[in-house]
Design a protein around this motif. Sequence first.
Motif, PDB file in Angstrom:
ATOM      1  N   ILE A  18      -0.342  31.081 -64.412  1.00  0.00           N
ATOM      2  CA  ILE A  18       0.860  30.875 -63.308  1.00  0.00           C
ATOM      3  C   ILE A  18       0.856  32.067 -62.404  1.00  0.00           C
ATOM      4  O   ILE A  18       1.508  32.292 -61.292  1.00  0.00           O
ATOM      5  CB  ILE A  18       2.292  31.116 -64.093  1.00  0.00           C
ATOM      6  CG1 ILE A  18       2.326  29.610 -64.568  1.00  0.00           C
ATOM      7  CG2 ILE A  18       3.605  31.323 -63.139  1.00  0.00           C
ATOM      8  CD1 ILE A  18       3.409  29.407 -65.763  1.00  0.00           C
ATOM      9  N   ASP A  37      -2.935  43.061 -64.660  1.00  0.00           N
ATOM     10  CA  ASP A  37      -3.167  42.441 -65.812  1.00  0.00           C
ATOM     11  C   ASP A  37      -3.516  43.516 -66.794  1.00  0.00           C
ATOM     12  O   ASP A  37      -3.361  44.664 -66.501  1.00  0.00           O
ATOM     13  CB  ASP A  37      -4.189  41.502 -65.808  1.00  0.00           C
ATOM     14  CG  ASP A  37      -4.078  40.304 -66.840  1.00  0.00           C
ATOM     15  OD1 ASP A  37      -3.241  39.067 -66.275  1.00  0.00           O
ATOM     16  OD2 ASP A  37      -4.065  40.442 -67.861  1.00  0.00           O
ATOM     17  N   ASP A  57      -0.929  47.739 -69.535  1.00  0.00           N
ATOM     18  CA  ASP A  57      -0.145  47.159 -70.375  1.00  0.00           C
ATOM     19  C   ASP A  57       1.259  47.270 -70.361  1.00  0.00           C
ATOM     20  O   ASP A  57       1.673  48.082 -70.486  1.00  0.00           O
ATOM     21  CB  ASP A  57      -0.647  47.831 -71.801  1.00  0.00           C
ATOM     22  CG  ASP A  57      -0.210  46.943 -73.071  1.00  0.00           C
ATOM     23  OD1 ASP A  57       0.863  46.214 -72.818  1.00  0.00           O
ATOM     24  OD2 ASP A  57      -0.540  47.418 -74.199  1.00  0.00           O
ATOM     25  N   TYR A 146       8.693  33.745 -79.573  1.00  0.00           N
ATOM     26  CA  TYR A 146       8.535  33.370 -78.255  1.00  0.00           C
ATOM     27  C   TYR A 146       9.803  32.969 -77.715  1.00  0.00           C
ATOM     28  O   TYR A 146      10.297  33.449 -76.742  1.00  0.00           O
ATOM     29  CB  TYR A 146       7.418  32.278 -78.159  1.00  0.00           C
ATOM     30  CG  TYR A 146       7.174  31.728 -76.576  1.00  0.00           C
ATOM     31  CD1 TYR A 146       6.450  32.736 -75.865  1.00  0.00           C
ATOM     32  CD2 TYR A 146       7.561  30.687 -76.184  1.00  0.00           C
ATOM     33  CE1 TYR A 146       6.004  32.334 -74.526  1.00  0.00           C
ATOM     34  CE2 TYR A 146       7.335  30.540 -74.796  1.00  0.00           C
ATOM     35  CZ  TYR A 146       6.594  31.293 -74.093  1.00  0.00           C
ATOM     36  OH  TYR A 146       6.275  30.670 -72.588  1.00  0.00           O
ATOM     37  N   LYS A 150      12.005  34.887 -74.799  1.00  0.00           N
ATOM     38  CA  LYS A 150      12.423  34.286 -73.619  1.00  0.00           C
ATOM     39  C   LYS A 150      13.797  33.972 -73.281  1.00  0.00           C
ATOM     40  O   LYS A 150      14.349  34.363 -72.183  1.00  0.00           O
ATOM     41  CB  LYS A 150      11.545  32.856 -73.400  1.00  0.00           C
ATOM     42  CG  LYS A 150      10.133  32.871 -73.311  1.00  0.00           C
ATOM     43  CD  LYS A 150       9.553  34.023 -72.284  1.00  0.00           C
ATOM     44  CE  LYS A 150       8.050  33.892 -72.116  1.00  0.00           C
ATOM     45  NZ  LYS A 150       7.590  34.585 -70.856  1.00  0.00           N
ATOM     46  N   ILE A 179       3.188  24.172 -68.608  1.00  0.00           N
ATOM     47  CA  ILE A 179       2.540  24.170 -67.534  1.00  0.00           C
ATOM     48  C   ILE A 179       0.929  24.217 -67.940  1.00  0.00           C
ATOM     49  O   ILE A 179       0.426  24.968 -68.808  1.00  0.00           O
ATOM     50  CB  ILE A 179       2.780  25.331 -66.684  1.00  0.00           C
ATOM     51  CG1 ILE A 179       4.209  25.374 -66.441  1.00  0.00           C
ATOM     52  CG2 ILE A 179       2.020  25.439 -65.401  1.00  0.00           C
ATOM     53  CD1 ILE A 179       4.989  24.142 -65.747  1.00  0.00           C
ATOM     54  N   THR A 181      -2.282  25.850 -68.263  1.00  0.00           N
ATOM     55  CA  THR A 181      -2.807  26.826 -67.838  1.00  0.00           C
ATOM     56  C   THR A 181      -3.587  27.293 -69.520  1.00  0.00           C
ATOM     57  O   THR A 181      -3.458  26.779 -70.323  1.00  0.00           O
ATOM     58  CB  THR A 181      -1.560  28.121 -67.880  1.00  0.00           C
ATOM     59  OG1 THR A 181      -1.158  28.475 -69.180  1.00  0.00           O
ATOM     60  CG2 THR A 181      -0.746  27.744 -66.773  1.00  0.00           C
TER      61      THR A 181
HETATM   62  N1  LIG Z   1       1.687  27.676 -69.616  1.00  0.00           N
HETATM   63  C1  LIG Z   1       2.910  27.396 -70.044  1.00  0.00           C
HETATM   64  O1  LIG Z   1       2.968  26.122 -70.563  1.00  0.00           O
HETATM   65  C2  LIG Z   1       4.246  28.088 -70.008  1.00  0.00           C
HETATM   66  C3  LIG Z   1       5.343  27.688 -70.012  1.00  0.00           C
HETATM   67  C4  LIG Z   1       6.515  28.383 -69.801  1.00  0.00           C
HETATM   68  C5  LIG Z   1       6.521  29.740 -69.581  1.00  0.00           C
HETATM   69  N2  LIG Z   1       5.271  30.278 -69.513  1.00  0.00           N
HETATM   70  C6  LIG Z   1       5.264  31.814 -69.300  1.00  0.00           C
HETATM   71  O2  LIG Z   1       4.644  31.918 -67.943  1.00  0.00           O
HETATM   72  C7  LIG Z   1       4.047  33.213 -68.032  1.00  0.00           C
HETATM   73  C8  LIG Z   1       2.537  32.966 -67.579  1.00  0.00           C
HETATM   74  O3  LIG Z   1       2.117  32.153 -68.478  1.00  0.00           O
HETATM   75  P1  LIG Z   1       0.560  31.598 -68.236  1.00  0.00           P
HETATM   76  O4  LIG Z   1       0.436  30.283 -68.937  1.00  0.00           O
HETATM   77  O5  LIG Z   1      -0.100  31.737 -66.819  1.00  0.00           O
HETATM   78  O6  LIG Z   1      -0.202  32.348 -69.340  1.00  0.00           O
HETATM   79  P2  LIG Z   1      -1.621  33.010 -69.322  1.00  0.00           P
HETATM   80  O7  LIG Z   1      -1.940  33.168 -70.852  1.00  0.00           O
HETATM   81  O8  LIG Z   1      -2.667  32.054 -68.715  1.00  0.00           O
HETATM   82  O9  LIG Z   1      -1.796  34.220 -68.423  1.00  0.00           O
HETATM   83  C9  LIG Z   1      -0.925  35.375 -68.892  1.00  0.00           C
HETATM   84  C10 LIG Z   1      -1.588  36.704 -68.403  1.00  0.00           C
HETATM   85  O10 LIG Z   1      -0.938  37.760 -69.028  1.00  0.00           O
HETATM   86  C11 LIG Z   1      -1.748  38.662 -69.272  1.00  0.00           C
HETATM   87  N3  LIG Z   1      -1.084  39.575 -70.274  1.00  0.00           N
HETATM   88  C12 LIG Z   1      -0.910  39.410 -71.486  1.00  0.00           C
HETATM   89  N4  LIG Z   1      -0.154  40.553 -72.280  1.00  0.00           N
HETATM   90  C13 LIG Z   1      -0.176  41.495 -71.379  1.00  0.00           C
HETATM   91  C14 LIG Z   1       0.357  42.924 -71.148  1.00  0.00           C
HETATM   92  N5  LIG Z   1       0.540  43.312 -72.317  1.00  0.00           N
HETATM   93  N6  LIG Z   1       0.234  43.689 -70.175  1.00  0.00           N
HETATM   94  C15 LIG Z   1      -0.230  42.933 -69.088  1.00  0.00           C
HETATM   95  N7  LIG Z   1      -0.729  41.697 -68.818  1.00  0.00           N
HETATM   96  C16 LIG Z   1      -0.692  41.096 -70.184  1.00  0.00           C
HETATM   97  C17 LIG Z   1      -3.029  38.033 -69.869  1.00  0.00           C
HETATM   98  O11 LIG Z   1      -3.950  38.797 -70.045  1.00  0.00           O
HETATM   99  C18 LIG Z   1      -3.023  36.928 -68.898  1.00  0.00           C
HETATM  100  O12 LIG Z   1      -3.781  36.900 -67.883  1.00  0.00           O
HETATM  101  C19 LIG Z   1       4.167  33.745 -69.515  1.00  0.00           C
HETATM  102  O13 LIG Z   1       5.338  34.752 -69.554  1.00  0.00           O
HETATM  103  C20 LIG Z   1       4.575  32.525 -70.243  1.00  0.00           C
HETATM  104  O14 LIG Z   1       5.054  32.845 -71.335  1.00  0.00           O
HETATM  105  C21 LIG Z   1       3.990  29.701 -69.550  1.00  0.00           C
END
Ligand SMILES: NC(=O)c1ccc[n+]([C@@H]2O[C@H](COP(=O)([O-])OP(=O)(O)OC[C@H]3O[C@@H](n4cnc5c(N)ncnc54)[C@H](O)[C@@H]3O)[C@@H](O)[C@H]2O)c1
Length: 239
Positions: A18, A37, A57, A146, A150, A179, A181
Amino acid sequence: MSSTTARTALVTGAAQGIGLASAQRLRRDGCRVIGADLTEAAMEPVRGQFDGVVGVDVSDSAAVAALRETIGPVDILVQSAGVVGPNKPMWEVLDAEWDLTMRVNLNGIFAMMRAFIPSMKERGWGRIVNIASIAGKEGNPNLAAYSASKAAVIGLTKSVGKELATSGVLVNSIAPAVIATPMNLDTAPHVLEYMLSKIPMGRPGTVEEVASLVGWLASDECGFSTGACFDISGGRATY
Ligand SMILES: NC(=O)c1ccc[n+]([C@@H]2O[C@H](COP(=O)([O-])OP(=O)(O)OC[C@H]3O[C@@H](n4cnc5c(N)ncnc54)[C@H](O)[C@@H]3O)[C@@H](O)[C@H]2O)c1
């Protein structure tokens, strides 16, 4: 030409999923986009798609404060960095698993807002989009840490949105259901199956669908919404 032309956006979790799609969208909308990241190396494969990349981080508040000093003020902050955390019954969750989930998903959002809001406020314009989750509204079984993190992001966003309501800085969260991903690779198959079964549209969302909501929330066109949590769940959310 978009109304967000020449604005600087900082997107966390920008290496994939995302965050990456949101960054691509903001860039298409005319923003200068800095991608952050966990490490700069994580951003290497996508570096060409950004105007700048940084490793930070978000759970380390000193590193976040240092980042603000290094890159200066930004107009738009999109917070997508996050972790799934433990996939197990709540009573089996270890302290370290709980702490890590909270530190990244909640403390990270707090530290980044604390670092970047003062300059937005000073300049009289800002847009913050915090990526929460439907899990924060409804609670997903076997994702207690989680879901709690959230829910806290949604509450935090509501407070800050009200604090800044007359400042020109709008702060909103979004609550996606599943989503497609890479994050879902860290979700246990039975947990993922449960989450998909709850979506009336019967499919996961796409990152582009989420990015288009992010793009609007980050723009001038979003003018009368703050402190809100926007649904993007294929019909799952009932409030
Ligand atoms: N994919 C889903 O189904 C979904 C649904 C609801 C919410 N979300 C939320 O959307 C956001 C993005 O999700 P996504 O699916 O793209 O996840 P993803 O795992 O594909 O990407 C998350 C990114 O965050 C980075 N990250 C993790 N810990 C970190 C830290 N301490 N500091 C900096 N970067 C860090 C990771 O390296 C990764 O590149 C998240 O907050 C997730 O909880 C995702």
